[in-house]
Design a protein around this motif. Structure first.
Motif, PDB file in Angstrom:
ATOM      1  N   LEU A 108      36.340  46.467  31.584  1.00  0.00           N
ATOM      2  CA  LEU A 108      37.068  45.779  30.520  1.00  0.00           C
ATOM      3  C   LEU A 108      37.598  46.783  29.502  1.00  0.00           C
ATOM      4  CD1 LEU A 108      34.728  42.695  30.011  1.00  0.00           C
ATOM      5  CD2 LEU A 108      37.070  42.642  30.908  1.00  0.00           C
ATOM      6  N   TRP A 109      36.765  47.765  29.125  1.00  0.00           N
ATOM      7  CA  TRP A 109      37.208  48.771  28.159  1.00  0.00           C
ATOM      8  C   TRP A 109      38.314  49.637  28.761  1.00  0.00           C
ATOM      9  CZ3 TRP A 109      37.781  49.334  23.360  1.00  0.00           C
ATOM     10  CH2 TRP A 109      38.023  50.571  22.782  1.00  0.00           C
ATOM     11  N   LYS A 110      38.202  49.912  30.050  1.00  0.00           N
ATOM     12  CA  LYS A 110      39.229  50.713  30.717  1.00  0.00           C
ATOM     13  C   LYS A 110      40.579  49.997  30.691  1.00  0.00           C
ATOM     14  CE  LYS A 110      38.786  51.688  35.163  1.00  0.00           C
ATOM     15  NZ  LYS A 110      38.438  52.371  36.435  1.00  0.00           N
ATOM     16  N   VAL A 111      40.551  48.691  30.806  1.00  0.00           N
ATOM     17  CA  VAL A 111      41.792  47.911  30.702  1.00  0.00           C
ATOM     18  C   VAL A 111      42.442  48.140  29.343  1.00  0.00           C
ATOM     19  CG1 VAL A 111      42.718  45.564  30.532  1.00  0.00           C
ATOM     20  CG2 VAL A 111      41.157  46.142  32.402  1.00  0.00           C
ATOM     21  N   VAL A 112      41.647  48.080  28.286  1.00  0.00           N
ATOM     22  CA  VAL A 112      42.178  48.279  26.932  1.00  0.00           C
ATOM     23  C   VAL A 112      42.775  49.681  26.803  1.00  0.00           C
ATOM     24  CG1 VAL A 112      41.604  48.382  24.471  1.00  0.00           C
ATOM     25  CG2 VAL A 112      40.537  46.651  25.921  1.00  0.00           C
ATOM     26  N   LYS A 113      42.052  50.689  27.279  1.00  0.00           N
ATOM     27  CA  LYS A 113      42.519  52.069  27.179  1.00  0.00           C
ATOM     28  C   LYS A 113      43.816  52.276  27.958  1.00  0.00           C
ATOM     29  CE  LYS A 113      40.434  55.047  25.473  1.00  0.00           C
ATOM     30  NZ  LYS A 113      40.555  55.576  24.109  1.00  0.00           N
TER      31      LYS A 113
ATOM     32  N   GLY B   5      34.290  53.501  19.280  1.00  0.00           N
ATOM     33  CA  GLY B   5      34.883  52.246  19.694  1.00  0.00           C
ATOM     34  C   GLY B   5      34.253  51.680  20.944  1.00  0.00           C
ATOM     35  N   THR B   6      33.912  52.569  21.861  1.00  0.00           N
ATOM     36  CA  THR B   6      33.310  52.129  23.112  1.00  0.00           C
ATOM     37  C   THR B   6      31.985  51.425  22.856  1.00  0.00           C
ATOM     38  OG1 THR B   6      34.305  54.046  24.179  1.00  0.00           O
ATOM     39  CG2 THR B   6      32.603  52.896  25.396  1.00  0.00           C
ATOM     40  N   GLU B   7      31.184  51.953  21.948  1.00  0.00           N
ATOM     41  CA  GLU B   7      29.874  51.362  21.663  1.00  0.00           C
ATOM     42  C   GLU B   7      30.009  49.977  21.033  1.00  0.00           C
ATOM     43  OE1 GLU B   7      30.610  54.534  20.348  1.00  0.00           O
ATOM     44  OE2 GLU B   7      29.697  55.598  22.033  1.00  0.00           O
ATOM     45  N   ARG B   8      30.930  49.849  20.090  1.00  0.00           N
ATOM     46  CA  ARG B   8      31.122  48.540  19.433  1.00  0.00           C
ATOM     47  C   ARG B   8      31.621  47.509  20.434  1.00  0.00           C
ATOM     48  NH1 ARG B   8      34.422  48.365  14.343  1.00  0.00           N
ATOM     49  NH2 ARG B   8      33.717  46.234  14.437  1.00  0.00           N
ATOM     50  N   PHE B   9      32.548  47.919  21.282  1.00  0.00           N
ATOM     51  CA  PHE B   9      33.070  47.017  22.302  1.00  0.00           C
ATOM     52  C   PHE B   9      31.953  46.637  23.269  1.00  0.00           C
ATOM     53  CE2 PHE B   9      35.264  45.997  26.275  1.00  0.00           C
ATOM     54  CZ  PHE B   9      36.193  45.081  25.824  1.00  0.00           C
ATOM     55  N   ALA B  10      31.146  47.601  23.674  1.00  0.00           N
ATOM     56  CA  ALA B  10      30.034  47.342  24.593  1.00  0.00           C
ATOM     57  C   ALA B  10      29.007  46.404  23.971  1.00  0.00           C
ATOM     58  CB  ALA B  10      29.379  48.650  25.009  1.00  0.00           C
TER      59      ALA B  10
ATOM     60  N   ILE C  81      38.598  43.843  21.020  1.00  0.00           N
ATOM     61  CA  ILE C  81      37.653  42.803  20.586  1.00  0.00           C
ATOM     62  C   ILE C  81      38.356  41.450  20.510  1.00  0.00           C
ATOM     63  CG2 ILE C  81      36.296  41.995  18.604  1.00  0.00           C
ATOM     64  CD1 ILE C  81      35.507  44.965  18.170  1.00  0.00           C
ATOM     65  N   ARG C  82      39.530  41.438  19.941  1.00  0.00           N
ATOM     66  CA  ARG C  82      40.285  40.179  19.833  1.00  0.00           C
ATOM     67  C   ARG C  82      40.625  39.629  21.223  1.00  0.00           C
ATOM     68  NH1 ARG C  82      45.906  39.467  16.474  1.00  0.00           N
ATOM     69  NH2 ARG C  82      46.490  37.471  17.352  1.00  0.00           N
ATOM     70  N   ALA C  83      41.025  40.516  22.118  1.00  0.00           N
ATOM     71  CA  ALA C  83      41.362  40.103  23.482  1.00  0.00           C
ATOM     72  C   ALA C  83      40.124  39.580  24.204  1.00  0.00           C
ATOM     73  CB  ALA C  83      41.974  41.264  24.253  1.00  0.00           C
TER      74      ALA C  83
ATOM     75  N   TYR D 195      27.880  38.725  26.780  1.00  0.00           N
ATOM     76  CA  TYR D 195      28.412  37.840  27.812  1.00  0.00           C
ATOM     77  C   TYR D 195      28.297  38.418  29.218  1.00  0.00           C
ATOM     78  CZ  TYR D 195      30.271  35.473  23.771  1.00  0.00           C
ATOM     79  OH  TYR D 195      30.374  34.810  22.571  1.00  0.00           O
ATOM     80  N   TYR D 196      28.376  39.732  29.316  1.00  0.00           N
ATOM     81  CA  TYR D 196      28.285  40.401  30.617  1.00  0.00           C
ATOM     82  C   TYR D 196      27.189  41.457  30.542  1.00  0.00           C
ATOM     83  CZ  TYR D 196      32.762  38.225  31.622  1.00  0.00           C
ATOM     84  OH  TYR D 196      33.763  37.308  31.815  1.00  0.00           O
ATOM     85  N   THR D 197      26.263  41.411  31.489  1.00  0.00           N
ATOM     86  CA  THR D 197      25.130  42.334  31.455  1.00  0.00           C
ATOM     87  C   THR D 197      25.351  43.572  32.312  1.00  0.00           C
ATOM     88  OG1 THR D 197      24.064  41.098  33.244  1.00  0.00           O
ATOM     89  CG2 THR D 197      23.462  40.511  30.978  1.00  0.00           C
ATOM     90  N   GLU D 198      26.294  43.531  33.231  1.00  0.00           N
ATOM     91  CA  GLU D 198      26.531  44.674  34.101  1.00  0.00           C
ATOM     92  C   GLU D 198      27.387  45.714  33.381  1.00  0.00           C
ATOM     93  OE1 GLU D 198      28.140  43.550  37.874  1.00  0.00           O
ATOM     94  OE2 GLU D 198      26.617  42.021  38.176  1.00  0.00           O
ATOM     95  N   ALA D 199      26.876  46.941  33.338  1.00  0.00           N
ATOM     96  CA  ALA D 199      27.597  48.025  32.659  1.00  0.00           C
ATOM     97  C   ALA D 199      28.968  48.260  33.289  1.00  0.00           C
ATOM     98  CB  ALA D 199      26.768  49.305  32.699  1.00  0.00           C
ATOM     99  N   GLN D 200      29.059  48.107  34.600  1.00  0.00           N
ATOM    100  CA  GLN D 200      30.337  48.350  35.276  1.00  0.00           C
ATOM    101  C   GLN D 200      31.397  47.359  34.810  1.00  0.00           C
ATOM    102  OE1 GLN D 200      30.158  48.399  39.530  1.00  0.00           O
ATOM    103  NE2 GLN D 200      32.330  48.822  39.760  1.00  0.00           N
ATOM    104  N   THR D 201      31.031  46.119  34.610  1.00  0.00           N
ATOM    105  CA  THR D 201      31.975  45.104  34.134  1.00  0.00           C
ATOM    106  C   THR D 201      32.470  45.461  32.741  1.00  0.00           C
ATOM    107  OG1 THR D 201      30.879  43.392  35.441  1.00  0.00           O
ATOM    108  CG2 THR D 201      32.270  42.648  33.620  1.00  0.00           C
ATOM    109  N   ILE D 202      31.555  45.849  31.870  1.00  0.00           N
ATOM    110  CA  ILE D 202      31.909  46.219  30.497  1.00  0.00           C
ATOM    111  C   ILE D 202      32.821  47.445  30.499  1.00  0.00           C
ATOM    112  CG2 ILE D 202      30.977  47.033  28.287  1.00  0.00           C
ATOM    113  CD1 ILE D 202      28.453  45.302  28.984  1.00  0.00           C
ATOM    114  N   GLN D 203      32.499  48.437  31.321  1.00  0.00           N
ATOM    115  CA  GLN D 203      33.325  49.634  31.415  1.00  0.00           C
ATOM    116  C   GLN D 203      34.727  49.314  31.923  1.00  0.00           C
ATOM    117  OE1 GLN D 203      30.904  52.114  33.924  1.00  0.00           O
ATOM    118  NE2 GLN D 203      29.731  52.942  32.216  1.00  0.00           N
TER     119      GLN D 203
END
Length: 97
Positions: free
Chosen positions: A23-28, A2-7, A53-55, A13-21
């Motif tokens: 966002l995923w942490k919020v979902v978790k 799931g993390t890979e698909r979300f990433a 993904i929907r969010a 839209y976001y190139t910084e890995a920290q931003t993506i992480q």
């Protein structure tokens, strides 16, 4: 998985890995434990991914509409929480995820 698909989606839209992480942490973090004895969460990993993904799509639409937001993570957290609240009590809608 799931993390890979979300990433993959968010990296458009976001190139910084920290931003993506973050966002995923919020979902978790929003996927609450419903049974502490078994650590069972409200949503399965697949449902969690679909909600994330929907969010994220909703967040992108709000950003493109120039919606004022002081903190994108806080705004995203609100979107995720609203979706999870809506889906948790609507089993028919949840089955479509």
């Amino acid at each position: 998985m799931g993390t890979e698909r979300f990433a993959d989606l968010t990296s458009c839209y976001y190139t910084e890995a920290q931003t993506i992480q973050e966002l995923w942490k919020v979902v978790k973090q929003c996927n609450q434990v419903v049974n502490y004895a078994t650590s069972e969460r409200a949503f399965t990993p697949q449902q969690e991914l679909n909600i994330g993904i929907r969010a994220f799509k909703e967040l992108v639409m709000k950003v493109k509409d120039n919606t004022k937001m002081q903190n994108k993570f806080g705004y995203f957290n609100g979107i995720v929480n609203n979706l999870m609240d809506e889906l948790y009590f609507d089993y028919e809608l949840l089955d479509t995820f």
